[in-house]
Write a protein that holds these residues in place. Structure first.
Motif, short mmCIF file in Angstrom:
data_model
loop_
_atom_site.label_atom_id
_atom_site.label_comp_id
_atom_site.label_asym_id
_atom_site.label_seq_id
_atom_site.Cartn_x
_atom_site.Cartn_y
_atom_site.Cartn_z
N LYS A 54 -1.54 -3.29 1.57
CA LYS A 54 -1.28 -1.87 1.34
C LYS A 54 -1.37 -1.60 -0.16
O LYS A 54 -0.87 -2.37 -0.96
CB LYS A 54 0.11 -1.51 1.86
CG LYS A 54 0.42 -0.04 1.83
CD LYS A 54 1.71 0.23 2.56
CE LYS A 54 2.12 1.68 2.62
NZ LYS A 54 1.43 2.66 1.88
N LEU A 55 -1.99 -0.48 -0.50
CA LEU A 55 -2.11 -0.09 -1.90
C LEU A 55 -0.87 0.70 -2.33
O LEU A 55 -0.22 1.36 -1.52
CB LEU A 55 -3.35 0.78 -2.10
CG LEU A 55 -4.69 0.11 -1.80
CD1 LEU A 55 -5.81 1.14 -1.81
CD2 LEU A 55 -4.96 -0.96 -2.83
N ALA A 56 -0.56 0.66 -3.61
CA ALA A 56 0.58 1.41 -4.14
C ALA A 56 0.30 2.91 -4.10
O ALA A 56 1.22 3.71 -3.95
CB ALA A 56 0.87 0.98 -5.58
N TYR A 57 -0.95 3.28 -4.23
CA TYR A 57 -1.36 4.68 -4.15
C TYR A 57 -2.75 4.74 -3.55
O TYR A 57 -3.48 3.75 -3.53
CB TYR A 57 -1.30 5.36 -5.52
CG TYR A 57 -2.12 4.68 -6.58
CD1 TYR A 57 -3.45 5.01 -6.78
CD2 TYR A 57 -1.56 3.69 -7.37
CE1 TYR A 57 -4.21 4.37 -7.74
CE2 TYR A 57 -2.31 3.05 -8.34
CZ TYR A 57 -3.62 3.40 -8.53
OH TYR A 57 -4.37 2.77 -9.49
N GLU A 58 -3.12 5.89 -3.05
CA GLU A 58 -4.41 6.06 -2.40
C GLU A 58 -5.56 5.94 -3.40
O GLU A 58 -5.51 6.51 -4.47
CB GLU A 58 -4.44 7.44 -1.72
CG GLU A 58 -5.54 7.61 -0.72
CD GLU A 58 -5.41 8.92 0.02
OE1 GLU A 58 -6.05 9.89 -0.41
OE2 GLU A 58 -4.66 8.95 1.02
N VAL A 59 -6.57 5.18 -3.01
CA VAL A 59 -7.77 5.01 -3.83
C VAL A 59 -8.96 5.33 -2.95
O VAL A 59 -9.14 4.69 -1.91
CB VAL A 59 -7.88 3.56 -4.37
CG1 VAL A 59 -9.18 3.38 -5.14
CG2 VAL A 59 -6.70 3.20 -5.24
N ALA A 60 -9.75 6.30 -3.35
CA ALA A 60 -10.95 6.71 -2.59
C ALA A 60 -10.59 6.97 -1.13
O ALA A 60 -11.28 6.52 -0.21
CB ALA A 60 -12.06 5.68 -2.72
N LYS A 61 -9.48 7.67 -0.92
CA LYS A 61 -8.99 8.04 0.41
C LYS A 61 -8.63 6.83 1.28
O LYS A 61 -8.66 6.91 2.49
CB LYS A 61 -9.98 8.95 1.12
CG LYS A 61 -10.24 10.25 0.40
CD LYS A 61 -11.17 11.13 1.17
CE LYS A 61 -11.41 12.42 0.39
NZ LYS A 61 -12.31 13.31 1.08
N GLN A 62 -8.31 5.72 0.65
CA GLN A 62 -7.92 4.51 1.37
C GLN A 62 -6.50 4.11 0.98
O GLN A 62 -6.14 4.18 -0.19
CB GLN A 62 -8.87 3.35 1.04
CG GLN A 62 -10.30 3.59 1.41
CD GLN A 62 -10.49 3.76 2.91
OE1 GLN A 62 -9.87 3.06 3.72
NE2 GLN A 62 -11.35 4.69 3.29
N ASN A 63 -5.71 3.70 1.99
CA ASN A 63 -4.34 3.25 1.74
C ASN A 63 -4.23 1.72 1.71
O ASN A 63 -3.21 1.18 1.36
CB ASN A 63 -3.39 3.79 2.82
CG ASN A 63 -3.22 5.28 2.69
OD1 ASN A 63 -3.15 5.80 1.59
ND2 ASN A 63 -3.17 5.96 3.83
N ARG A 64 -5.28 1.05 2.15
CA ARG A 64 -5.30 -0.41 2.20
C ARG A 64 -6.60 -0.89 1.56
O ARG A 64 -7.57 -0.17 1.49
CB ARG A 64 -5.19 -0.92 3.63
CG ARG A 64 -3.91 -0.47 4.31
CD ARG A 64 -3.80 -0.94 5.74
NE ARG A 64 -3.49 -2.35 5.89
CZ ARG A 64 -2.31 -2.90 5.63
NH1 ARG A 64 -1.33 -2.16 5.19
NH2 ARG A 64 -2.11 -4.19 5.82
N ALA A 65 -6.59 -2.17 1.12
CA ALA A 65 -7.79 -2.76 0.54
C ALA A 65 -7.75 -4.27 0.73
O ALA A 65 -6.68 -4.85 0.88
CB ALA A 65 -7.91 -2.43 -0.94
#
Length: 165
Positions: A54-65
Motif C-alpha cells: 500500500k502506498l502512503a498516498y495516491e500516485v497516478a490514481k493508484q493506491n498500491r504498487a
C-alpha cells in the motif's frame, strides 16, 4: 565504457511499479537497468522484490504498487541514464535513487554487501526477531541511563567532606 573502480559509487534505487505488472514486466525492468549499469562499467550487487504494498498516498490514481530495490555500483552517468529510462517506462509509477557513499572505499567488499538484506525483504519471523532484539537493546540502554542518573543524583545528595582549616 569501462571506468576505474575509484570512480564507482555505491547507489540504491527503489522503483515503484504499476500494481498489475507481471513477473515478466518486472524482469524487463531489471534487465533494462542491469544493462545500463553493466554498459557503464558498474556492477549490480543485488535486486530485491518487496512485493505489492500500500502506498502512503495516491500516485497516478493508484493506491498500491510493486516495489523493486536495486543495490549497485555505478557512475553518475549511469544514474542519469537509469532515471531517464525509468521516466519513459509506462509501468513505472515512481523511483528514487540514493547515493550510499561518496567515492568507493578501498576495503569495500561486494560479496558482503551482496549477502545483506534490507528490513523490508526479511521474512515476518526474522523481522519479529529483529524487533525483539531492538526492544531488548533499547530497554537495556534505558536502564543504563536511568542508573547513571540515579548515581549522579546520589552523589549530589551525599554530604560534602568537611574542609580542613
Amino acid at each position: 565504457m569501462a571506468t576505474a573502480q575509484s570512480h564507482l559509487r555505491h547507489y540504491e534505487t527503489v522503483i515503484l511499479l504499476h500494481p498489475e505488472v507481471t513477473e515478466s514486466g518486472q524482469e524487463g525492468i531489471r534487465t533494462k537497468v542491469g544493462s545500463i549499469i553493466g554498459n557503464d562499467g558498474g556492477e549490480e550487487i543485488r535486486w530485491e522484490t518487496w512485493g505489492k504494498r500500500k502506498l502512503a498516498y495516491e500516485v497516478a490514481k493508484q493506491n498500491r504498487a510493486v516495489y523493486l530495490y536495486c543495490n549497485y555500483l555505478g557512475i553518475d552517468g549511469s544514474v542519469a541514464e537509469i532515471e531517464r529510462t525509468l521516466r519513459i517506462t509506462e509501468q513505472v509509477l515512481k523511483y528514487q535513487t540514493v547515493k550510499i557513499d561518496g567515492v568507493l572505499a578501498e576495503d569495500f567488499d561486494v560479496e558482503v554487501e551482496r549477502n545483506k538484506r534490507t528490513p523490508l525483504y526479511m521474512s515476518p519471523e526474522d523481522a519479529a526477531a529483529a524487533e525483539r532484539n531492538y526492544k531488548r537493546e533499547r530497554d537495556w540502554a534505558d536502564a543504563a541511563a536511568a542508573s547513571s542518573v540515579k548515581s549522579a543524583a546520589a552523589s549530589d545528595a551525599a554530604p560534602a567532606a568537611p574542609e580542613a582549616e
